[in-house]
Design a protein around this motif. Structure first.
Motif, PDB file in Angstrom:
ATOM      1  N   VAL A 120       0.835  -1.207   0.000  1.00  0.00           N
ATOM      2  CA  VAL A 120       0.000   0.000   0.000  1.00  0.00           C
ATOM      3  C   VAL A 120       0.868   1.255   0.000  1.00  0.00           C
ATOM      4  O   VAL A 120       0.630   2.202  -0.765  1.00  0.00           O
ATOM      5  CB  VAL A 120      -0.943  -0.015   1.222  1.00  0.00           C
ATOM      6  CG1 VAL A 120      -1.624   1.344   1.379  1.00  0.00           C
ATOM      7  CG2 VAL A 120      -1.983  -1.120   1.079  1.00  0.00           C
ATOM      8  N   GLU A 121       1.894   1.265   0.839  1.00  0.00           N
ATOM      9  CA  GLU A 121       2.782   2.436   0.909  1.00  0.00           C
ATOM     10  C   GLU A 121       3.503   2.658  -0.414  1.00  0.00           C
ATOM     11  O   GLU A 121       3.655   3.799  -0.869  1.00  0.00           O
ATOM     12  CB  GLU A 121       3.793   2.245   2.040  1.00  0.00           C
ATOM     13  CG  GLU A 121       4.703   3.457   2.252  1.00  0.00           C
ATOM     14  CD  GLU A 121       5.662   3.271   3.416  1.00  0.00           C
ATOM     15  OE1 GLU A 121       6.516   4.156   3.610  1.00  0.00           O
ATOM     16  OE2 GLU A 121       5.562   2.246   4.112  1.00  0.00           O
ATOM     17  N   SER A 122       3.916   1.576  -1.072  1.00  0.00           N
ATOM     18  CA  SER A 122       4.599   1.707  -2.365  1.00  0.00           C
ATOM     19  C   SER A 122       3.660   2.300  -3.414  1.00  0.00           C
ATOM     20  O   SER A 122       4.088   3.092  -4.263  1.00  0.00           O
ATOM     21  CB  SER A 122       5.111   0.344  -2.834  1.00  0.00           C
ATOM     22  OG  SER A 122       6.113  -0.144  -1.976  1.00  0.00           O
ATOM     23  N   CYS A 123       2.384   1.929  -3.358  1.00  0.00           N
ATOM     24  CA  CYS A 123       1.408   2.489  -4.303  1.00  0.00           C
ATOM     25  C   CYS A 123       1.236   3.989  -4.078  1.00  0.00           C
ATOM     26  O   CYS A 123       1.206   4.778  -5.031  1.00  0.00           O
ATOM     27  CB  CYS A 123       0.071   1.775  -4.161  1.00  0.00           C
ATOM     28  SG  CYS A 123       0.054   0.082  -4.790  1.00  0.00           S
ATOM     29  N   PHE A 124       1.126   4.391  -2.810  1.00  0.00           N
ATOM     30  CA  PHE A 124       1.007   5.823  -2.529  1.00  0.00           C
ATOM     31  C   PHE A 124       2.260   6.575  -2.981  1.00  0.00           C
ATOM     32  O   PHE A 124       2.172   7.666  -3.555  1.00  0.00           O
ATOM     33  CB  PHE A 124       0.749   6.056  -1.040  1.00  0.00           C
ATOM     34  CG  PHE A 124      -0.686   5.885  -0.633  1.00  0.00           C
ATOM     35  CD1 PHE A 124      -1.683   6.659  -1.211  1.00  0.00           C
ATOM     36  CD2 PHE A 124      -1.053   4.949   0.324  1.00  0.00           C
ATOM     37  CE1 PHE A 124      -3.014   6.516  -0.850  1.00  0.00           C
ATOM     38  CE2 PHE A 124      -2.383   4.788   0.706  1.00  0.00           C
ATOM     39  CZ  PHE A 124      -3.363   5.570   0.115  1.00  0.00           C
ATOM     40  N   ASP A 125       3.431   5.972  -2.736  1.00  0.00           N
ATOM     41  CA  ASP A 125       4.685   6.617  -3.162  1.00  0.00           C
ATOM     42  C   ASP A 125       4.742   6.784  -4.675  1.00  0.00           C
ATOM     43  O   ASP A 125       5.369   7.724  -5.185  1.00  0.00           O
ATOM     44  CB  ASP A 125       5.889   5.796  -2.690  1.00  0.00           C
ATOM     45  CG  ASP A 125       6.103   5.865  -1.187  1.00  0.00           C
ATOM     46  OD1 ASP A 125       5.545   6.779  -0.551  1.00  0.00           O
ATOM     47  OD2 ASP A 125       6.816   4.995  -0.652  1.00  0.00           O
ATOM     48  N   ALA A 126       4.069   5.885  -5.410  1.00  0.00           N
ATOM     49  CA  ALA A 126       4.084   5.932  -6.880  1.00  0.00           C
ATOM     50  C   ALA A 126       3.004   6.836  -7.449  1.00  0.00           C
ATOM     51  O   ALA A 126       2.865   6.944  -8.664  1.00  0.00           O
ATOM     52  CB  ALA A 126       3.934   4.518  -7.441  1.00  0.00           C
ATOM     53  N   GLY A 127       2.199   7.469  -6.577  1.00  0.00           N
ATOM     54  CA  GLY A 127       1.230   8.453  -7.059  1.00  0.00           C
ATOM     55  C   GLY A 127      -0.220   8.038  -6.977  1.00  0.00           C
ATOM     56  O   GLY A 127      -1.086   8.702  -7.576  1.00  0.00           O
ATOM     57  N   ALA A 155       0.660  -0.360 -12.103  1.00  0.00           N
ATOM     58  CA  ALA A 155       0.521  -1.772 -12.455  1.00  0.00           C
ATOM     59  C   ALA A 155       1.826  -2.516 -12.164  1.00  0.00           C
ATOM     60  O   ALA A 155       1.824  -3.632 -11.625  1.00  0.00           O
ATOM     61  CB  ALA A 155       0.137  -1.910 -13.923  1.00  0.00           C
ATOM     62  N   ARG A 156       2.944  -1.898 -12.486  1.00  0.00           N
ATOM     63  CA  ARG A 156       4.252  -2.509 -12.212  1.00  0.00           C
ATOM     64  C   ARG A 156       4.498  -2.628 -10.714  1.00  0.00           C
ATOM     65  O   ARG A 156       5.067  -3.612 -10.243  1.00  0.00           O
ATOM     66  CB  ARG A 156       5.363  -1.707 -12.880  1.00  0.00           C
ATOM     67  CG  ARG A 156       5.344  -1.748 -14.400  1.00  0.00           C
ATOM     68  CD  ARG A 156       6.520  -0.981 -14.990  1.00  0.00           C
ATOM     69  NE  ARG A 156       7.774  -1.621 -14.643  1.00  0.00           N
ATOM     70  CZ  ARG A 156       8.351  -2.581 -15.341  1.00  0.00           C
ATOM     71  NH1 ARG A 156       7.747  -3.056 -16.426  1.00  0.00           N
ATOM     72  NH2 ARG A 156       9.500  -3.098 -14.971  1.00  0.00           N
ATOM     73  N   VAL A 157       4.071  -1.624  -9.940  1.00  0.00           N
ATOM     74  CA  VAL A 157       4.235  -1.693  -8.485  1.00  0.00           C
ATOM     75  C   VAL A 157       3.463  -2.887  -7.922  1.00  0.00           C
ATOM     76  O   VAL A 157       3.973  -3.656  -7.101  1.00  0.00           O
ATOM     77  CB  VAL A 157       3.765  -0.384  -7.820  1.00  0.00           C
ATOM     78  CG1 VAL A 157       3.674  -0.558  -6.304  1.00  0.00           C
ATOM     79  CG2 VAL A 157       4.718   0.754  -8.156  1.00  0.00           C
ATOM     80  N   LEU A 158       2.210  -3.064  -8.372  1.00  0.00           N
ATOM     81  CA  LEU A 158       1.404  -4.178  -7.869  1.00  0.00           C
ATOM     82  C   LEU A 158       2.028  -5.521  -8.241  1.00  0.00           C
ATOM     83  O   LEU A 158       2.049  -6.456  -7.427  1.00  0.00           O
ATOM     84  CB  LEU A 158      -0.016  -4.083  -8.428  1.00  0.00           C
ATOM     85  CG  LEU A 158      -0.885  -2.965  -7.848  1.00  0.00           C
ATOM     86  CD1 LEU A 158      -2.211  -2.894  -8.588  1.00  0.00           C
ATOM     87  CD2 LEU A 158      -1.129  -3.187  -6.358  1.00  0.00           C
ATOM     88  N   LEU A 159       2.527  -5.648  -9.459  1.00  0.00           N
ATOM     89  CA  LEU A 159       3.153  -6.899  -9.877  1.00  0.00           C
ATOM     90  C   LEU A 159       4.467  -7.150  -9.151  1.00  0.00           C
ATOM     91  O   LEU A 159       4.846  -8.305  -8.890  1.00  0.00           O
ATOM     92  CB  LEU A 159       3.378  -6.885 -11.392  1.00  0.00           C
ATOM     93  CG  LEU A 159       2.104  -6.883 -12.252  1.00  0.00           C
ATOM     94  CD1 LEU A 159       2.454  -6.651 -13.721  1.00  0.00           C
ATOM     95  CD2 LEU A 159       1.340  -8.196 -12.091  1.00  0.00           C
ATOM     96  N   ASP A 160       5.169  -6.083  -8.805  1.00  0.00           N
ATOM     97  CA  ASP A 160       6.465  -6.204  -8.150  1.00  0.00           C
ATOM     98  C   ASP A 160       6.346  -6.417  -6.640  1.00  0.00           C
ATOM     99  O   ASP A 160       7.114  -7.165  -6.043  1.00  0.00           O
ATOM    100  CB  ASP A 160       7.287  -4.938  -8.424  1.00  0.00           C
ATOM    101  CG  ASP A 160       8.741  -5.089  -8.028  1.00  0.00           C
ATOM    102  OD1 ASP A 160       9.331  -6.151  -8.322  1.00  0.00           O
ATOM    103  OD2 ASP A 160       9.285  -4.159  -7.412  1.00  0.00           O
ATOM    104  N   GLU A 161       5.352  -5.779  -6.026  1.00  0.00           N
ATOM    105  CA  GLU A 161       5.266  -5.764  -4.564  1.00  0.00           C
ATOM    106  C   GLU A 161       4.328  -6.830  -4.000  1.00  0.00           C
ATOM    107  O   GLU A 161       4.294  -7.040  -2.788  1.00  0.00           O
ATOM    108  CB  GLU A 161       4.788  -4.392  -4.088  1.00  0.00           C
ATOM    109  CG  GLU A 161       5.758  -3.254  -4.364  1.00  0.00           C
ATOM    110  CD  GLU A 161       6.939  -3.256  -3.391  1.00  0.00           C
ATOM    111  OE1 GLU A 161       6.837  -3.934  -2.352  1.00  0.00           O
ATOM    112  OE2 GLU A 161       7.935  -2.576  -3.681  1.00  0.00           O
ATOM    113  N   THR A 162       3.509  -7.484  -4.851  1.00  0.00           N
ATOM    114  CA  THR A 162       2.572  -8.497  -4.363  1.00  0.00           C
ATOM    115  C   THR A 162       2.796  -9.803  -5.121  1.00  0.00           C
ATOM    116  O   THR A 162       3.668  -9.902  -5.982  1.00  0.00           O
ATOM    117  CB  THR A 162       1.115  -8.048  -4.556  1.00  0.00           C
ATOM    118  OG1 THR A 162       0.753  -8.148  -5.935  1.00  0.00           O
ATOM    119  CG2 THR A 162       0.907  -6.612  -4.070  1.00  0.00           C
ATOM    120  N   SER A 163       1.977 -10.802  -4.812  1.00  0.00           N
ATOM    121  CA  SER A 163       2.067 -12.089  -5.503  1.00  0.00           C
ATOM    122  C   SER A 163       1.153 -12.149  -6.715  1.00  0.00           C
ATOM    123  O   SER A 163       0.911 -13.228  -7.264  1.00  0.00           O
ATOM    124  CB  SER A 163       1.702 -13.215  -4.526  1.00  0.00           C
ATOM    125  OG  SER A 163       0.393 -13.014  -4.008  1.00  0.00           O
TER     126      SER A 163
END
Length: 388
Positions: free
Chosen positions: A266-273, A306-314
């Motif tokens: 979640v934090e990575s998504c917020f950091d990405a905008g 989309a890349r953040v979700l693929l990178d940070e989750t399963s």
């Protein structure tokens, strides 16, 4: 509410068809007939007649310039339009349309725009088509133009440079970014003149926007086609209230992702905008419990998130929905309290404050530094923000 016109290009789009449809929708013929004089041109006759295309009644426009020569340089046309006694918005749009034509023709033939020699496109009826369309739109008080997908028909047409494939190269060059749909008809359904007009004035391509219908006009082309009525339909109305913001919703279902890692994603998504991020429990296949991770963002952030979700989750995939939403105008204020200040998020509707919210992180920081509860700091900050 703003006035919007929808161009329903049933049989394609040409300058004379659009003019006829605007006249049929309520624009004045005398206004159109004043355009040649405004351009400093004599001897141009403009007539209309009521015709039928596939049983649909429509206006057909005829522009007669008997002493015209249709070979003019772009510079000549630009100077003619720039000096014309036209409404300012119509003159500006006309100059823009011919500039687009010159740029596209120059790119096709490998010459600078100022050296472009218009052949068929340099005729007086083209000048009247382009300038007249913007004059009539101005007269009708149109503030926004939406255009349907344009029919893409194949075939050939003879021109000054030889035999050209349809749509003509200039037409396609002008329609970059437009919505097209292929049809089986072999004819020139969209002309360069029609393309130049709509490329200049269309705000959106696609479906009819929500509106209150005021008038409908039909403009006919010269030919009859077997598979479609050769008309342009103009739908004129007052635009209904519509969402002010475009967003994308990215979502993925997860049933094998450790809950301890969710806050990091979640934090990575917020950091990405991301504008907002949340989870919701769901039941997955084979009865397994899982959750949906949802991310709301502006369209330009779609790929990054989309890349953040693929990178940070399963997740093995991310689905995307494009949405519109109603949004308040936003601004930020600050109030001073004992021991520090707190930012206030302000929501406005038509300039009127309808929402006030103290920034929680500021309240928490001030509470820690002063030994107060977060709740008391939040309440005082809100009270101060509501004080005139």
């Amino acid at each position: 509410m703003s006035r919007v016109v929808y161009l329903d290009c049933v049989g394609g789009l040409a300058g004379d068809m659009l003019l006829a449809a605007l006249l049929d929708a309520g624009a004045e013929l005398d206004t159109l007939r004043s355009v040649p004089a405004a351009l400093g041109i004599d001897g141009v006759e403009i007539g209309v007649e009521r015709v039928e295309r596939q049983g649909i009644g429509a206006l057909h426009l005829a522009i007669d310039a008997p002493h015209d020569h249709d070979h003019r340089h772009y510079a000549e046309i630009r100077n003619l339009v720039a000096r014309a006694d036209l409404p300012e918005s119509a003159r500006t749009r006309s100059l823009d349309a011919f500039a687009r034509l010159a740029e596209v023709e120059g790119g096709i033939h490998g010459v600078p725009p100022d050296d472009v020699h218009f052949h068929e496109l340099g005729s007086l009826d083209t000048l009247v088509d382009v300038c007249g369309a913007f004059v009539l739109l101005d007269e009708l008080g149109v503030e926004r133009v939406v255009c349907s997908p344009l029919p893409f028909a194949r075939g050939f047409v003879s021109a000054a440079h030889g035999v050209l494939p349809l749509p003509a190269p200039a037409t396609l060059g002008l329609l970059r970014g437009a919505s097209l749909v292929g049809v089986d008809t072999e004819a020139e359904l969209v002309t360069p003149t029609g393309a130049a007009i709509v490329a200049t004035v269309a705000d959106v391509w696609g479906a009819l926007p929500p509106l209150t219908l005021e008038a409908v006009g039909y403009g006919a082309g010269t030919k009859d086609f077997e598979d479609r009525p050769n008309v342009v339909r103009v739908v004129l109305g007052a635009e209904a209230e519509r969402p002010t913001g475009r967003v994308v919703l990215l979502e993925t279902n997860l049933d094998d992702f450790p809950p301890e890692l969710v806050p990091d994603a979640v934090e990575s998504c917020f950091d990405a905008g991301a504008l907002d991020v949340w989870t919701a429990p769901v039941q997955m296949k084979k009865g397994r419990p899982g959750f949906v991770l949802s991310v709301l963002a502006r369209p330009e952030k779609q790929g990054v998130l989309a890349r953040v979700l693929l990178d940070e989750t399963s997740a093995l995939g991310v689905r995307v929905s494009r949405l519109e939403r109603y949004e308040l105008e936003r601004e930020e204020r600050s109030v001073d309290l004992a021991g520090g200040s707190v930012r206030i998020k302000v929501g406005l509707l038509d300039g009127r404050v309808v929402n006030l919210a103290p920034e929680h992180d500021d309240c928490a920081a001030l509470a820690r530094s002063t030994g107060r509860s977060v709740k008391s700091v939040w309440a005082e900050a809100l009270a101060r923000a509501q004080t005139p």
